[in-house]
Design a protein around this motif. Sequence first.
Motif, PDB file in Angstrom:
ATOM      1  N   HIS A 462       0.746  -1.172  -0.125  1.00  0.00           N
ATOM      2  CA  HIS A 462      -0.169  -0.055  -0.037  1.00  0.00           C
ATOM      3  C   HIS A 462       0.755   1.337   0.005  1.00  0.00           C
ATOM      4  O   HIS A 462       0.622   2.088  -0.720  1.00  0.00           O
ATOM      5  CB  HIS A 462      -0.946  -0.081   1.366  1.00  0.00           C
ATOM      6  CG  HIS A 462      -1.679   1.589   1.386  1.00  0.00           C
ATOM      7  ND1 HIS A 462      -2.668   1.785   0.335  1.00  0.00           N
ATOM      8  CD2 HIS A 462      -1.367   2.400   2.356  1.00  0.00           C
ATOM      9  CE1 HIS A 462      -2.878   3.153   0.899  1.00  0.00           C
ATOM     10  NE2 HIS A 462      -2.374   3.562   2.043  1.00  0.00           N
ATOM     11  N   LYS A 466       0.696   4.280  -2.455  1.00  0.00           N
ATOM     12  CA  LYS A 466       0.470   5.539  -2.148  1.00  0.00           C
ATOM     13  C   LYS A 466       1.511   6.558  -2.722  1.00  0.00           C
ATOM     14  O   LYS A 466       1.404   7.776  -3.065  1.00  0.00           O
ATOM     15  CB  LYS A 466       0.439   5.634  -0.632  1.00  0.00           C
ATOM     16  CG  LYS A 466       0.006   6.960   0.057  1.00  0.00           C
ATOM     17  CD  LYS A 466      -0.005   6.963   1.511  1.00  0.00           C
ATOM     18  CE  LYS A 466      -0.540   8.486   2.002  1.00  0.00           C
ATOM     19  NZ  LYS A 466      -0.697   8.055   3.667  1.00  0.00           N
ATOM     20  N   ASP A 592      -5.530   6.433   1.444  1.00  0.00           N
ATOM     21  CA  ASP A 592      -5.781   5.641   2.723  1.00  0.00           C
ATOM     22  C   ASP A 592      -6.997   5.234   2.879  1.00  0.00           C
ATOM     23  O   ASP A 592      -7.345   4.298   3.404  1.00  0.00           O
ATOM     24  CB  ASP A 592      -5.067   6.466   3.835  1.00  0.00           C
ATOM     25  CG  ASP A 592      -3.585   6.561   3.646  1.00  0.00           C
ATOM     26  OD1 ASP A 592      -2.992   5.683   3.385  1.00  0.00           O
ATOM     27  OD2 ASP A 592      -3.266   7.675   3.840  1.00  0.00           O
ATOM     28  N   ILE A 593      -8.080   6.236   2.523  1.00  0.00           N
ATOM     29  CA  ILE A 593      -9.463   5.833   2.681  1.00  0.00           C
ATOM     30  C   ILE A 593     -10.352   6.577   1.640  1.00  0.00           C
ATOM     31  O   ILE A 593     -10.013   7.495   1.352  1.00  0.00           O
ATOM     32  CB  ILE A 593      -9.995   6.412   4.306  1.00  0.00           C
ATOM     33  CG1 ILE A 593     -11.340   5.645   4.366  1.00  0.00           C
ATOM     34  CG2 ILE A 593      -9.731   7.773   4.269  1.00  0.00           C
ATOM     35  CD1 ILE A 593     -11.617   5.812   6.129  1.00  0.00           C
ATOM     36  N   TRP A 594     -11.521   5.877   1.500  1.00  0.00           N
ATOM     37  CA  TRP A 594     -12.333   6.086   0.354  1.00  0.00           C
ATOM     38  C   TRP A 594     -13.715   6.395   0.628  1.00  0.00           C
ATOM     39  O   TRP A 594     -14.272   6.399   1.641  1.00  0.00           O
ATOM     40  CB  TRP A 594     -12.769   4.990  -0.701  1.00  0.00           C
ATOM     41  CG  TRP A 594     -13.232   5.549  -1.953  1.00  0.00           C
ATOM     42  CD1 TRP A 594     -14.488   5.432  -2.397  1.00  0.00           C
ATOM     43  CD2 TRP A 594     -12.398   6.206  -3.142  1.00  0.00           C
ATOM     44  NE1 TRP A 594     -14.484   6.065  -3.575  1.00  0.00           N
ATOM     45  CE2 TRP A 594     -13.207   6.448  -3.959  1.00  0.00           C
ATOM     46  CE3 TRP A 594     -11.056   6.431  -2.982  1.00  0.00           C
ATOM     47  CZ2 TRP A 594     -12.868   7.084  -5.415  1.00  0.00           C
ATOM     48  CZ3 TRP A 594     -10.778   7.134  -4.317  1.00  0.00           C
ATOM     49  CH2 TRP A 594     -11.541   7.393  -5.493  1.00  0.00           C
ATOM     50  N   ALA A 612     -11.295   0.568  -4.707  1.00  0.00           N
ATOM     51  CA  ALA A 612     -10.542   1.014  -3.495  1.00  0.00           C
ATOM     52  C   ALA A 612     -10.621  -0.085  -2.536  1.00  0.00           C
ATOM     53  O   ALA A 612      -9.449  -0.658  -2.018  1.00  0.00           O
ATOM     54  CB  ALA A 612     -11.204   2.092  -2.742  1.00  0.00           C
ATOM     55  N   ASN A 615      -8.113  -2.903  -3.465  1.00  0.00           N
ATOM     56  CA  ASN A 615      -6.694  -2.329  -3.244  1.00  0.00           C
ATOM     57  C   ASN A 615      -6.429  -2.252  -1.753  1.00  0.00           C
ATOM     58  O   ASN A 615      -5.541  -1.730  -1.274  1.00  0.00           O
ATOM     59  CB  ASN A 615      -6.260  -0.736  -3.937  1.00  0.00           C
ATOM     60  CG  ASN A 615      -6.202  -1.052  -5.236  1.00  0.00           C
ATOM     61  OD1 ASN A 615      -5.139  -1.431  -5.823  1.00  0.00           O
ATOM     62  ND2 ASN A 615      -7.060  -1.130  -6.120  1.00  0.00           N
ATOM     63  N   ILE A 617      -8.153  -0.790   0.567  1.00  0.00           N
ATOM     64  CA  ILE A 617      -8.396   0.575   1.127  1.00  0.00           C
ATOM     65  C   ILE A 617      -9.909   0.692   1.647  1.00  0.00           C
ATOM     66  O   ILE A 617     -10.744   0.406   1.140  1.00  0.00           O
ATOM     67  CB  ILE A 617      -8.314   1.677  -0.096  1.00  0.00           C
ATOM     68  CG1 ILE A 617      -6.770   1.830  -0.406  1.00  0.00           C
ATOM     69  CG2 ILE A 617      -8.791   3.118   0.293  1.00  0.00           C
ATOM     70  CD1 ILE A 617      -6.513   2.408  -1.662  1.00  0.00           C
ATOM     71  N   SER A 619     -13.399   1.888   3.078  1.00  0.00           N
ATOM     72  CA  SER A 619     -14.515   3.159   2.836  1.00  0.00           C
ATOM     73  C   SER A 619     -15.038   3.602   4.057  1.00  0.00           C
ATOM     74  O   SER A 619     -15.170   3.086   4.909  1.00  0.00           O
ATOM     75  CB  SER A 619     -15.747   2.389   1.844  1.00  0.00           C
ATOM     76  OG  SER A 619     -15.134   2.162   0.383  1.00  0.00           O
ATOM     77  N   TRP A 683      -5.278  -0.383  11.689  1.00  0.00           N
ATOM     78  CA  TRP A 683      -5.651  -0.099  10.513  1.00  0.00           C
ATOM     79  C   TRP A 683      -5.509  -1.152   9.383  1.00  0.00           C
ATOM     80  O   TRP A 683      -6.160  -1.108   8.494  1.00  0.00           O
ATOM     81  CB  TRP A 683      -4.556   1.245  10.190  1.00  0.00           C
ATOM     82  CG  TRP A 683      -5.075   1.700   8.953  1.00  0.00           C
ATOM     83  CD1 TRP A 683      -4.525   1.626   7.592  1.00  0.00           C
ATOM     84  CD2 TRP A 683      -6.365   2.599   8.922  1.00  0.00           C
ATOM     85  NE1 TRP A 683      -5.202   2.453   6.646  1.00  0.00           N
ATOM     86  CE2 TRP A 683      -6.324   3.137   7.474  1.00  0.00           C
ATOM     87  CE3 TRP A 683      -7.017   3.456   9.511  1.00  0.00           C
ATOM     88  CZ2 TRP A 683      -7.054   4.166   6.940  1.00  0.00           C
ATOM     89  CZ3 TRP A 683      -8.074   4.274   9.066  1.00  0.00           C
ATOM     90  CH2 TRP A 683      -8.000   4.660   7.684  1.00  0.00           C
ATOM     91  N   MET A 687      -7.675  -2.904   6.668  1.00  0.00           N
ATOM     92  CA  MET A 687      -7.391  -3.035   5.168  1.00  0.00           C
ATOM     93  C   MET A 687      -7.638  -4.416   4.716  1.00  0.00           C
ATOM     94  O   MET A 687      -8.171  -4.660   3.643  1.00  0.00           O
ATOM     95  CB  MET A 687      -5.998  -2.537   5.098  1.00  0.00           C
ATOM     96  CG  MET A 687      -5.797  -0.898   5.235  1.00  0.00           C
ATOM     97  SD  MET A 687      -3.890  -0.780   5.143  1.00  0.00           S
ATOM     98  CE  MET A 687      -3.219  -1.321   3.432  1.00  0.00           C
TER      99      MET A 687
END
Length: 727
Positions: A462, A466, A592-594, A612, A615, A617, A619, A683, A687
């Motif tokens: 990730h 990024k 990092d977040i959608w 997302a 991948n 990521i 939501s 976190w 993910m």
Amino acid sequence: MTSPVRVPTQPGYDFGLPPGLEGLGELAYNLWWSWTPRAGALFARIDSAAWARYRSPLPVLTAVEPSRWAELLADEDFMVDASRLLDEFDRYLANGSDSWYRAAADTDPAASLPGPIAYFCAEYGIHESMQIYSGGLGILAGDHCKSASDAALPFVAVGLLYRRGYFRQQIDADGHQEHAQPDLDPATLPLLRARGRDGAPLQVSVDFPGRKVHAAVWVAQVGRVPLLLLDTDIPANDGADRPITHILYVRGREMRLCQELVLGVGGVRALRGLGIEPAAWHLNEGHSAFQLLERARELIAAEPGLDAEEALRRVGRNAVFTIHTPVKDGNEQFERGLASRLLAPWLEACHMPAQKLMELGRGLGDEAEPPFDMTAFVLRHATAANAVSRLHGETANATWKPLLRQPISAITNGVHAATWIGRPVRRLFERATARSLGSDAPGPEAFDRLRDVSAADLWGAHRQQKRELLDFLRRRLVRQFARHGESPGVLRELHAAFDPETLTIGFARRFATYKRADLLFHDEERLARLLADTERPVQVVLAGKAHPADRPGQKVIQRIFTLSRSAELRGRVFILEDYDMRVARFLVGGVDIWLNNPRRPLEASGTSGMKAAMNAIPSMSILDGWWDEAYNGHNGWAIGGRDPLPDEAAQDESDAGELYRLLEEEVVPRFYARDADGMPGDWVATMRAATEAAIWSFSTARMLGQYVERMYRPAARASEPAAAGSA
């Protein structure tokens, strides 16, 4: 069993390729390269400047000098990589023996379709180099074709070749959206002219009052799936008719209706001209409704005296329909006087009074002379219809209940994993599962071994994506602001913007007002405090277009842009212009977040969040569309509940307050909570949960299997032989 559809074409460009690399010519004309990163990387190695400019193999191969080929032939690494890629391409096209559809048909002949599926849609998002798409509908159609190819499903798609495409967006220094139409040159795109049964380039005609409009038929080969694109910009047409297929979602209502006649009627005639006899016909939204009229005309021509309503009933037996939006403006309607005038040749040929046909397209209003509603017309005739999420199914049934013969089912949309998963995460997943994401996925068990991916490896992949996103954003924003005339100092600030250690929120979609792109800015002071926290900062990236006719949507863009340049938010909020598939791939792979916050229940599906999630990521979203069924308490955050307030202003206030609370109390603290090794363990667990919930359940592989089982096979079984007309 029925094999994948093959459409004969005129020869393409003779690239003069050297021995050992001849296969690059066939590969250049097959969009399989668009979801195979190694292919793009190989073409970039041939000519990096041409690839960066065009994002298409044809301009790369046509520009290569003989001396460059000599260099490449002497490059052992390049030749090995090219050989492996071409071998993989050949295996993919061979027969699809490892696909779930082929396996099912070999085991049980009843599982085989008696003919191909004909899939009609107004737009297709296959790759950013072919700008014949605007947003979610087109991306879904492109992903549908790619998964049909992966599955070796007998499938042919039909659309229009928009030589002026969908508009390119620029945002000026005051935040106003500016519009420019691209000029697509078929010679630079992977397109070949279809050959008819007589061997000549295929051209079809569509009857209009007092004239015929002609259309060339191009083929975009999407792996094993041919996509037929009709083009009226040809010398056979009068100058006033040539622009019919120029602009996607053209504003003029008569021109739009002309487009939809070419799509529906011309699309059927193109298939007939190629000798293709579909087993079932899939109308992806109502834009292609007139294919039902053309097929009914064929029956009447073959059986004189047949009642037009009976002919429509018959052709509906093997027609299935996907409805995509509960928003009224998203369901195509035409003033009935205009529709009656342009459909006069059909009405005369089928001996049907205009008033009777217009009543078959009567929508839900109570007007004395309501418009002709394409969605209502198809719902009255198709053998089955589906919505694109469970919640959308409930909304669609409640909306259209007065005219439904049977309930609208729900097949939740998906996305094509190989197209949307970034390369670092893709490599990680392919190592874990010991299979290529570019091949057909037989079922959820194919991804069981993803649970063995370590937290460190997932976090590392990730972080690489990024970094790629942040580098891309810097380059794009420097160009964007240089065009505004910003100072060198401001441009240097942008070069240093985007801290990879900072929590990055992504939001990208069409800027229709119901999607509430500015909800995050509801309380500007509270947002500024959140973003500027010195210990736990946050940055926000937004992208998206508003239709040229959507003035309220354009005002939302202007407001956000203005706020992004304010002293309070500058350097923390960025709005990126000219959203397309390439921008989307970077965003869904690298933030990092959608974030998604539409007005429930107006978001029918919302596939960007699926991309997302694949991948890894998470939501943070309103419980609408796909998220209403995907959210499980571990894979992200739900904004608010399922019971909307009656007042929109109160709903905005409530949702914004909950959005800020989630960020302040849950999202930001979890992202910045690190162990002794700097790993955000909780976190990364979120993910992982995001990926596990999405990678099969919200893939087009799962979606396509449901279409075959619930829609295509039943429609094919229910059909009666239809008389074939002439092109």
